[in-house]
Scaffold this active site. Structure first.
Site, PDB file in Angstrom:
ATOM      1  N   HIS A 135       0.855  -1.192   0.000  1.00  0.00           N
ATOM      2  CA  HIS A 135       0.000   0.000   0.000  1.00  0.00           C
ATOM      3  C   HIS A 135       0.887   1.236   0.000  1.00  0.00           C
ATOM      4  O   HIS A 135       2.088   1.160   0.242  1.00  0.00           O
ATOM      5  CB  HIS A 135      -0.893   0.020   1.242  1.00  0.00           C
ATOM      6  CG  HIS A 135      -0.110   0.118   2.523  1.00  0.00           C
ATOM      7  ND1 HIS A 135       0.554  -0.969   3.074  1.00  0.00           N
ATOM      8  CD2 HIS A 135       0.158   1.167   3.336  1.00  0.00           C
ATOM      9  CE1 HIS A 135       1.178  -0.594   4.175  1.00  0.00           C
ATOM     10  NE2 HIS A 135       0.967   0.704   4.357  1.00  0.00           N
ATOM     11  N   ASP A 194       0.886   5.057   1.877  1.00  0.00           N
ATOM     12  CA  ASP A 194       0.227   5.585   3.074  1.00  0.00           C
ATOM     13  C   ASP A 194      -0.820   6.662   2.735  1.00  0.00           C
ATOM     14  O   ASP A 194      -0.568   7.568   1.948  1.00  0.00           O
ATOM     15  CB  ASP A 194       1.277   6.152   4.038  1.00  0.00           C
ATOM     16  CG  ASP A 194       2.124   5.047   4.646  1.00  0.00           C
ATOM     17  OD1 ASP A 194       1.581   3.952   4.888  1.00  0.00           O
ATOM     18  OD2 ASP A 194       3.329   5.272   4.858  1.00  0.00           O
ATOM     19  N   HIS A 201       4.708  -0.139  -0.058  1.00  0.00           N
ATOM     20  CA  HIS A 201       5.474  -0.884   0.937  1.00  0.00           C
ATOM     21  C   HIS A 201       4.523  -1.792   1.715  1.00  0.00           C
ATOM     22  O   HIS A 201       3.305  -1.602   1.695  1.00  0.00           O
ATOM     23  CB  HIS A 201       6.192   0.074   1.897  1.00  0.00           C
ATOM     24  CG  HIS A 201       5.237   0.942   2.642  1.00  0.00           C
ATOM     25  ND1 HIS A 201       4.682   2.077   2.086  1.00  0.00           N
ATOM     26  CD2 HIS A 201       4.691   0.828   3.885  1.00  0.00           C
ATOM     27  CE1 HIS A 201       3.859   2.626   2.958  1.00  0.00           C
ATOM     28  NE2 HIS A 201       3.835   1.885   4.058  1.00  0.00           N
ATOM     29  N   ARG A 246       6.661   6.608  12.901  1.00  0.00           N
ATOM     30  CA  ARG A 246       6.466   7.113  11.527  1.00  0.00           C
ATOM     31  C   ARG A 246       5.954   8.544  11.539  1.00  0.00           C
ATOM     32  O   ARG A 246       5.023   8.863  12.283  1.00  0.00           O
ATOM     33  CB  ARG A 246       5.455   6.226  10.789  1.00  0.00           C
ATOM     34  CG  ARG A 246       5.386   6.534   9.296  1.00  0.00           C
ATOM     35  CD  ARG A 246       4.371   5.657   8.599  1.00  0.00           C
ATOM     36  NE  ARG A 246       3.072   6.324   8.521  1.00  0.00           N
ATOM     37  CZ  ARG A 246       1.927   5.712   8.202  1.00  0.00           C
ATOM     38  NH1 ARG A 246       1.920   4.418   7.936  1.00  0.00           N
ATOM     39  NH2 ARG A 246       0.808   6.389   8.137  1.00  0.00           N
TER      40      ARG A 246
HETATM   41  C1  SIN Z   1       3.509   1.063   7.360  1.00  0.00           C
HETATM   42  O1  SIN Z   1       2.728   0.484   6.606  1.00  0.00           O
HETATM   43  O2  SIN Z   1       3.594   2.287   7.375  1.00  0.00           O
HETATM   44  C2  SIN Z   1       4.395   0.241   8.284  1.00  0.00           C
HETATM   45  C3  SIN Z   1       5.165  -0.797   7.584  1.00  0.00           C
HETATM   46  C4  SIN Z   1       5.913  -1.662   8.575  1.00  0.00           C
HETATM   47  O3  SIN Z   1       5.481  -1.806   9.721  1.00  0.00           O
HETATM   48  O4  SIN Z   1       6.944  -2.222   8.186  1.00  0.00           O
END
Ligand code: SIN
Length: 287
Positions: free
Chosen positions: A105, A107, A258, A274
């Site tokens: 996906h 973000d 990602h 994040r």
């Molecule tokens: C995310 O999707 O922002 C996190 C990805 C992860 O936890 O590696």
């Protein structure tokens, strides 16, 4: 001004060397870093263990305004720009979003103005598993057969965050509140977008939130998405980042996707912070 980099794969991603994200950075150095990040789609910067949450927010805000995640219960107390991703439980409560997005996906793709990019910092991680995998959606566009590419160029994808959440997360994270639902109404985005800075075409397809393509049934949508993702996420198309504490990875949500990879969530700890940079409404690539 240039930043020393080395490639992470032969088609996207770089590691930037000799960068300290907590230290003062001139506008020229920041611009060189930003440009290298946009060109590469993914940028790794190691050895940032000393960063505080405030340092991460300060650096991230140089790219533009930051989002406060709709799942406010998983933002850092006193620092709402930091979205905590973690399996850790303290005082009987999960301190971060857990059991996270193990499907590709980009973000906040479900918002009218999806995110420009995300900056992810590792504080704790298991020795095995728990990687984050990345794919380039610009390279995926280039790799598609012409007939699928042309078909996608005409399509809009209909995103529905609450529908995706109800299917995947409601049982483990609890239901969305009425306010969270109101903040995430269904929205349509072009399936192929032009990158706002480079103009390069990229697929914009976060299938965890896509209910259907306009004019196609849910079954037709699923079949088309499966065909596209088999090419976009082929094993040699991926970069899989094995985390070390202190690693920071920046990704461009307009040209990459990602996903989180599985790990032993019962016996090991993973703690990630994040920050998510606001973006602009995606623009269709028109050839
Ligand atoms: C995310 O999707 O922002 C996190 C990805 C992860 O936890 O590696």
């Amino acid at each position: 001004m240039s930043i020393e980099t080395r490639p992470l794969t032969d088609h996207f991603g770089v590691e930037a060397m000799g960068v300290d994200l907590a230290a003062p950075m001139t506008d020229a150095t920041f611009e060189a870093l930003r440009r290298a990040f946009v060109d590469a789609g993914v940028m790794l910067i190691r050895n940032q263990d000393h960063l505080t949450p405030a340092d991460q927010v300060r650096f991230s805000a140089r790219f533009g305004p930051l989002e406060s995640h709709v799942l406010g219960q998983f933002t850092l107390p006193g620092q709402p720009e930091i979205f905590v991703v973690s399996n850790i439980v303290e005082d009987g409560r999960h301190i971060g979003a857990h059991g996270g997005s193990k499907q590709y996906h980009s973000d906040l793709a479900y918002l009218a103005a999806p995110s420009l990019g995300s900056i992810f910092r590792c504080l704790e991680c298991p020795k095995e598993g728990g990687e984050t995998a990345f794919i380039s959606m610009a390279a995926a566009y280039d790799a598609l057969p012409g007939n699928i590419r042309m078909r996608l160029e005409t399509l809009n994808a209909e995103y529905d965050y609450a529908w995706g959440y109800d299917q995947r997360h409601a049982k483990t994270r609890g239901p969305l509140s009425a306010e969270q639902r109101a903040k995430t109404p269904p929205i349509a985005h072009p399936a192929v977008i032009a990158h706002p800075e480079t103009g390069r075409p990229a697929l914009f397809l976060s299938d965890i939130w896509i209910r259907r393509f306009g004019g196609l049934s849910e079954a037709e949508t699923e079949a088309l998405l499966d065909a596209v993702m088999a090419i976009a996420a082929a094993p040699d198309a991926e970069y899989r980042h094995q985390w070390q504490p202190g690693d920071v990875v920046l990704w461009d949500n307009r040209s990459t996707m990602h996903k989180a990879c599985p790990f032993d969530e019962t016996n090991t700890r993973r703690l990630m912070h994040r920050t998510t940079i606001q973006g602009t409404p995606p623009v269709r690539f028109d050839g």
